[in-house]
Enzyme design. Structure first.
Site, PDB file in Angstrom:
ATOM      1  N   TRP A 180       0.868  -1.177   0.000  1.00 42.34           N
ATOM      2  CA  TRP A 180       0.000   0.000   0.000  1.00 42.34           C
ATOM      3  C   TRP A 180       0.904   1.225   0.000  1.00 42.34           C
ATOM      4  CZ3 TRP A 180      -0.319   3.854   3.910  1.00 42.34           C
ATOM      5  CH2 TRP A 180      -1.192   4.910   3.558  1.00 42.34           C
ATOM      6  N   GLU A 221      -3.231  -2.930  -2.281  1.00 42.39           N
ATOM      7  CA  GLU A 221      -4.359  -2.285  -1.599  1.00 42.39           C
ATOM      8  C   GLU A 221      -4.649  -0.916  -2.198  1.00 42.39           C
ATOM      9  OE1 GLU A 221      -3.506  -1.527   2.534  1.00 42.39           O
ATOM     10  OE2 GLU A 221      -5.575  -1.040   3.029  1.00 42.39           O
ATOM     11  N   LYS A 223      -6.991   2.777  -2.492  1.00 42.44           N
ATOM     12  CA  LYS A 223      -7.555   3.748  -1.550  1.00 42.44           C
ATOM     13  C   LYS A 223      -8.134   4.927  -2.313  1.00 42.44           C
ATOM     14  CE  LYS A 223      -6.390   6.085   2.729  1.00 42.44           C
ATOM     15  NZ  LYS A 223      -5.446   6.156   3.856  1.00 42.44           N
ATOM     16  N   ASP A 254      -9.719  -2.749   1.562  1.00 42.24           N
ATOM     17  CA  ASP A 254      -9.835  -2.252   2.931  1.00 42.24           C
ATOM     18  C   ASP A 254     -11.185  -1.552   2.997  1.00 42.24           C
ATOM     19  OD1 ASP A 254      -9.765  -0.201   5.017  1.00 42.24           O
ATOM     20  OD2 ASP A 254      -7.635  -0.661   5.253  1.00 42.24           O
ATOM     21  N   HIS A 257     -11.664   2.236   2.612  1.00 48.97           N
ATOM     22  CA  HIS A 257     -11.057   2.910   1.464  1.00 48.97           C
ATOM     23  C   HIS A 257     -11.983   3.203   0.295  1.00 48.97           C
ATOM     24  CE1 HIS A 257      -6.650   1.833   2.640  1.00 48.97           C
ATOM     25  NE2 HIS A 257      -7.322   2.413   3.607  1.00 48.97           N
ATOM     26  N   HIS A 281      -8.706  -6.001   4.429  1.00 47.20           N
ATOM     27  CA  HIS A 281      -8.360  -5.317   5.666  1.00 47.20           C
ATOM     28  C   HIS A 281      -9.686  -4.975   6.310  1.00 47.20           C
ATOM     29  CE1 HIS A 281      -3.994  -3.684   5.120  1.00 47.20           C
ATOM     30  NE2 HIS A 281      -4.037  -4.984   5.332  1.00 47.20           N
ATOM     31  N   ASP A 289     -11.965   7.340   6.573  1.00 40.03           N
ATOM     32  CA  ASP A 289     -11.153   6.153   6.858  1.00 40.03           C
ATOM     33  C   ASP A 289     -10.502   6.305   8.233  1.00 40.03           C
ATOM     34  OD1 ASP A 289      -9.722   3.785   6.494  1.00 40.03           O
ATOM     35  OD2 ASP A 289      -8.053   4.812   5.515  1.00 40.03           O
ATOM     36  N   ASP A 291     -10.337   4.294  10.812  1.00 40.17           N
ATOM     37  CA  ASP A 291      -9.731   3.125  11.435  1.00 40.17           C
ATOM     38  C   ASP A 291     -10.132   2.940  12.895  1.00 40.17           C
ATOM     39  OD1 ASP A 291      -8.193   1.742   9.343  1.00 40.17           O
ATOM     40  OD2 ASP A 291      -7.127   3.640   9.182  1.00 40.17           O
ATOM     41  N   ASP A 321      -7.124  -4.169  10.436  1.00 35.59           N
ATOM     42  CA  ASP A 321      -6.322  -2.961  10.191  1.00 35.59           C
ATOM     43  C   ASP A 321      -7.040  -1.748  10.773  1.00 35.59           C
ATOM     44  OD1 ASP A 321      -4.624  -0.993   9.300  1.00 35.59           O
ATOM     45  OD2 ASP A 321      -5.350  -1.005   7.242  1.00 35.59           O
TER      46      ASP A 321
END
Ligand code: RNT
Ligand code: ZN
Length: 410
Positions: A180, A221, A223, A254, A257, A281, A289, A291, A321
């Site tokens: 990534w 990955e 995004k 992910d 993303h 992820h 995003d 997380d 993640d």
């Protein structure tokens, strides 16, 4: 076997679900635990401020600041999470007495992770770290117009493949190596194609080195945007899916993303039709995003359902993640990991064949049954699972104890 479980087993049987079979399956699903929840994605090498458009917020005490502390914390986490686990390592966690450049990392700098994995009988995954570093210039790495910058990160990624191979050889389990890059622009670019062309060429160069494709699965990955990189990201979804397809590597999705109404759960089946393997992820985006810690929420359940009902448990690499520094980090880790597993159990406790049949024959009944399943007694089955796996139901008490004895003394 508790009474609660016996009753739950009967209820599920009436719905056409075998709880014993679900528990047996769940036990063998491996989840890759990200190492970076323990220290707010700082790592051990340059310890530079987090960059690349990702952000950790909060300053809860007890952050791991060296390898010993991080391993101690991960050990605690592993003891509180049931089932099969892997550990997902980032390159910035290289361990050495002196400073090691990212384009000079070697297997020896990650030997401690191999020792740790062997001690716990788990596999390892790996990630090049193309952020939080002085060689990221103008937010660009593999797509930089500066050859020296590109070459630095190309070498870093090539070495990362070697380390991944070393991980696979030592643990006897394949290693997923995820690329990534944060590359992008805060404001509207004048040339969108050149950075992407350079990214493509850099990836071609990285993947030109020989490696055992049965041992190392390289994933890419995508995004949509990052903080400070709002207008353009080089590795957007179209780029990464096309590139993965073109090179026969594995796409990684992910779920933080994408645009907020775009769901990863809806993408999985499309990718399964065209890819031998896919990677995920699992995170929780709140408005962006962000997380956040993974919860037992609708989208996590829907993602799990897509894996299970498409019979793809052995085709999807599942990794966590997220990074939350506003609460106890051990609890954050355990809560998120357990919720991924709980979502998988939820999916395994669905009468999937029956539901598929209703979709083709009786949409009214489909809605009613799907609603009924939401309140079926999964809790008792989950508790039974924890008991059989010998992990505490009440992990919070263990976390608080660890906080008092270990974390608060740091
Ligand atoms: C960033 C990506 C990436 C990182 C980790 C630390 O938005 O999700 O996977 O979170 O590599
Ligand atoms: Zn990610």
């Amino acid at each position: 076997m508790t009474n609660a479980y016996k009753l739950a087993k009967e209820t599920y049987l009436k719905l056409g679900v075998d709880t014993e079979k679900a528990l047996k399956t769940l036990k063998n699903v491996s989840i890759s635990c990200h190492c970076w929840q323990g220290d707010d994605v700082v790592g051990f090498d340059s310890k530079e401020a987090l960059s690349g458009g990702i952000q950790v917020t909060g300053n809860y005490p007890g952050r791991a600041t060296n390898p010993e502390q991080l391993f101690e914390d991960i050990e605690k986490v592993l003891s509180l999470v049931p089932g099969k686990k892997k550990l997902n390592v980032h390159a910035c966690y290289s361990i050495s007495d002196s400073y090691v450049e990212r384009n000079a990392i070697e297997p020896k700098h990650f030997k401690a992770f191999v020792d740790f994995a062997k001690k716990h009988g788990i596999g390892l995954d790996f990630n090049p770290t193309c952020f939080s570093h002085y060689m990221v210039k103008d937010n660009l790495t593999l797509s930089s117009p500066i050859k020296e910058v590109r070459d630095y990160w190309i070498e870093h990624c090539k070495r990362s493949i070697k380390i991944s191979e070393y991980f696979a050889e030592e643990t006897g389990e394949p290693c997923v190596m995820n690329i990534w890059i944060p590359d992008g622009y805060k404001d509207i670019p004048a040339d969108r194609i050149s950075p992407r062309r350079r990214f493509k060429e850099s990836l071609d160069e990285i993947l030109s080195i020989p490696y055992d494709k049965k041992k190392v699965y390289v994933t890419l990955e995508s995004k949509v945007f990052g903080i400070g990189l709002e207008s353009y990201t080089v590795g957007n979804a179209e780029f990464c899916l096309s590139y993965s397809d073109y090179k026969g590597i594995t796409p990684l999705l992910d779920n933080g993303h994408y645009h907020p109404t775009e769901m990863v759960s809806d993408k999985i089946s499309s990718l399964l039709l065209f890819n031998e393997k896919i990677a995920l992820h699992v995170t929780r985006p709140v408005r962006w995003d962000s997380d956040h810690v993974v919860l037992f929420d609708d989208e996590t359940k829907e993602i799990a359902k897509e894996i299970v009902r498409n019979d793809a448990l052995d085709r999807v690499f599942v990794a966590t993640d997220y990074f939350d520094a506003s609460i106890n980090r051990i609890s954050a880790w355990v809560t998120g990991l357990r919720n991924v597993q709980k979502a998988l159990l939820f999916a395994l406790l669905q009468p999937n064949d029956k539901l598929k049949e209703l979709q083709d024959t009786d949409l009214t009944s489909l809605m009613v049954l799907q609603e009924e399943l939401k309140t079926a007694p999964i809790g008792a089955v989950w508790e039974e699972y924890l008991k059989r796996e010998n992990v505490e139901q009440d992990y919070l008490a263990k976390v608080k104890e660890y906080e008092k004895e270990v974390l608060s003394k740091r």
